[in-house]
Design a protein around this motif. Structure first.
Motif, PDB file in Angstrom:
ATOM      1  N   ALA A 133       0.842  -1.204   0.000  1.00  0.00           N
ATOM      2  CA  ALA A 133       0.000   0.000   0.000  1.00  0.00           C
ATOM      3  C   ALA A 133       0.876   1.253   0.000  1.00  0.00           C
ATOM      4  CB  ALA A 133      -0.926  -0.021   1.217  1.00  0.00           C
ATOM      5  N   ALA A 134       1.937   1.220   0.812  1.00  0.00           N
ATOM      6  CA  ALA A 134       2.837   2.374   0.887  1.00  0.00           C
ATOM      7  C   ALA A 134       3.495   2.620  -0.467  1.00  0.00           C
ATOM      8  CB  ALA A 134       3.895   2.136   1.965  1.00  0.00           C
ATOM      9  N   TRP A 141       2.188   1.804  -3.485  1.00  0.00           N
ATOM     10  CA  TRP A 141       1.168   2.342  -4.407  1.00  0.00           C
ATOM     11  C   TRP A 141       0.831   3.795  -4.057  1.00  0.00           C
ATOM     12  CZ3 TRP A 141       0.546   0.414  -8.869  1.00  0.00           C
ATOM     13  CH2 TRP A 141       0.716  -0.968  -9.085  1.00  0.00           C
ATOM     14  N   ALA A 142       0.882   4.132  -2.784  1.00  0.00           N
ATOM     15  CA  ALA A 142       0.534   5.496  -2.363  1.00  0.00           C
ATOM     16  C   ALA A 142       1.680   6.476  -2.629  1.00  0.00           C
ATOM     17  CB  ALA A 142       0.174   5.506  -0.876  1.00  0.00           C
ATOM     18  N   GLY A 143       2.799   5.962  -3.130  1.00  0.00           N
ATOM     19  CA  GLY A 143       3.933   6.822  -3.458  1.00  0.00           C
ATOM     20  C   GLY A 143       4.756   7.224  -2.243  1.00  0.00           C
ATOM     21  N   LEU A 144       4.580   6.492  -1.138  1.00  0.00           N
ATOM     22  CA  LEU A 144       5.346   6.828   0.073  1.00  0.00           C
ATOM     23  C   LEU A 144       6.765   6.263   0.030  1.00  0.00           C
ATOM     24  CD1 LEU A 144       2.554   6.148   2.746  1.00  0.00           C
ATOM     25  CD2 LEU A 144       3.377   8.364   1.949  1.00  0.00           C
TER      26      LEU A 144
END
Lengths: 240, 253
Positions: free
Chosen positions: B25-26, B28-31
């Protein structure tokens, strides 16, 4: 069978724990050495078997050392061997074939009430059962002299009484001479022909040696009613 | 007991799954910067690709050969020297300082030296894995024999057993239990030796691939290789545990 003269035992240069011990054990005799902790009782047995070198004195064994059985205070069974293999260990060491040794061991286990438990490892047995395996291991060698170092001390009272009676029956039947060391005077009187009482260490010595006037065979529960166990009579109270 | 174990497994899988999901998720979220940390789906894709095109096999073979040969040689040398030192005091006096020294330093520093002596082929990797394992096993065996239960020794002696019987009935089984207790660590050490050896200088192996991934700044490949090595070592840990249970039935039965 066993003659000990002027035996002095110590631990590397310190004051001897036991000094000038004289002791005789006859054929088929059951003798006990009773004394407090630190009086060198166990050391006497270790010296007889050659595990400990005496400072001085004579240990005259009338039999070959191979005919001595030593029952330790703890069962000290090999944890990686089954009860049957542990009981057969002595026989294997003395040159019996594996099949012979296991067969002999199984017979002794059965005699000691462990039939069917030969395949278990020591950790799968109770304290009393482990002790019986240790007894089977020693008796399978048909010793003529059995040295016992408080073998049942760690057991609870009922198991201990039963194990002691069974062992007593066996040594009486097999005609084995026994030297038992214990701190329990009553137990010593109940099982022995002769009781030697040791003083405390260091330089422990025999204070008294007494023959026990109780006939054999003995039942441990019954002998407790014998007059030797009667408490000393209370002095009569003088009337004012 | 089984239910409890199942629950423990379930908890572990859930914890790992949650971590992977969070990581994904991190990503994909660009984190996360993919140049440094690629998301798990990309790492899995790279790992799959390595197997799909078959390019991983020669490297796996090289690393496994070096690690397993090093493990076997290290076990043999460690057991032999440990036994000899424990039973012959003169040998102990000679060996103990050397082993202490080898134990005190990080033994992977020997890797460049082995490359100079043996070249970049299999030999230098096996040698490093061997040294890593042998020192560990030496101390296991040496302590195992030294600290053997003296009551068992005396029991065997009073039954008439001599040195040979003592070795067979008491020392060897004691040592086996010590060595088996350290087998998992030894497996880890053997892989460390093989991979570090390949990392220093080689033309094949997972360590070579890791070195390649690092020099080309390929985080996905690096992570895929790290995961693969972890997976294989875990498999070997599991196999070691099964072997321990089998050999030490008396302890687990």
């Amino acid at each position: 069978m066993l003659r000990i003269r002027d035996l002095t035992l110590g631990y590397g240069g310190r004051e001897p724990v036991l000094a000038d011990l004289d002791l005789d054990l006859g054929e088929r005799q059951f003798a006990s050495l009773v004394g407090p902790s630190g009086s060198g009782k166990t050391s006497v047995l270790r010296a007889i078997t050659g595990l400990q070198r005496p400072d001085s004195g004579l240990i005259d064994l009338g039999i070959p050392r191979e005919e001595i059985g030593f029952l330790f205070q703890d069962d000290a069974l090999l944890p990686w061997r089954t009860a049957r293999e542990n009981a057969a260990l002595g026989l294997r060491i003395r040159g019996a074939s594996k099949a012979e040794a296991l067969e002999g061991a199984e017979a002794w286990l059965a005699r000691l009430g462990l039939a069917g438990l030969g395949g278990r490892y020591p950790r799968q047995l109770s304290g009393g059962q482990r002790k019986r395996v240790a007894i089977a291991q020693v008796l399978a060698l048909r010793p003529r002299l059995l040295l016992m170092d408080e073998p049942f001390a760690a057991l609870d009272a009922i198991v201990r009484a039963r194990a002691t009676q069974d062992l007593l029956d066996l040594v009486q039947r097999e005609g084995i001479s026994v030297l038992l060391v214990t701190h329990d005077l009553e137990e010593a009187i109940a099982v022995s022909d002769v009781v030697h009482v040791l003083s405390g260490g260091p330089r422990a010595r025999i204070l008294a040696s007494r023959a026990v006037p109780i006939a054999r065979p003995r039942e441990l529960l019954a002998v407790r009613g014998h007059p030797v166990f009667a408490p000393p009579a209370a002095p009569a109270l003088a009337r004012p | 007991m089984n239910t409890l174990l199942d629950r423990l497994w379930l908890r572990r899988v859930l914890a790992l799954g949650s971590l992977v999901l969070l990581w994904e998720a991190a990503g994909w979220a660009g984190l996360l910067n993919p140049l440094f940390v690629s998301p798990p789906s990309e790492v899995a894709g790279v790992a799959f690709g390595l197997f799909a095109d078959g390019s991983i096999w020669p490297h796996l073979q090289a690393t496994f050969t070096a690690a397993l040969l090093g493990l076997a040689a290290g076990l043999a040398i460690g057991i032999l020297l440990g036994f000899a030192a424990a039973l012959v005091p003169l040998l102990a006096a000679l060996l103990e300082p050397v082993m202490m020294l080898l134990n005190a330093v990080p033994r992977v520093i020997l890797a460049p030296l082995f490359v100079i002596w043996m070249g970049i082929d299999l030999g230098s990797k096996v040698a490093l894995a061997t040294v890593l394992v042998a020192v560990l096993v030496f101390f296991s065996v040496y302590s195992g024999v030294k600290e053997v239960d003296q009551r068992l020794v005396e029991r065997v002696r009073t039954l008439g057993g001599g040195r040979a019987v003592l070795v067979r009935e008491v020392y060897v089984p004691s040592v086996v239990s010590w060595v088996m207790g350290n087998l998992k660590v030894a497996v880890g050490f053997a892989f460390t030796g093989a991979v570090v050896g390949e990392f220093v200088a080689s033309s094949r192996g997972l360590g070579y691939l890791l070195q390649f991934a690092q020099s080309t700044y390929n985080a996905s490949l690096s992570l895929a290789l790290v995961m693969l090595i972890m997976g294989f070592v875990l498999l070997l840990f599991f196999a070691s545990e099964r072997l321990e249970h089998r050999l030490l039935r008396w302890r687990h039965g």
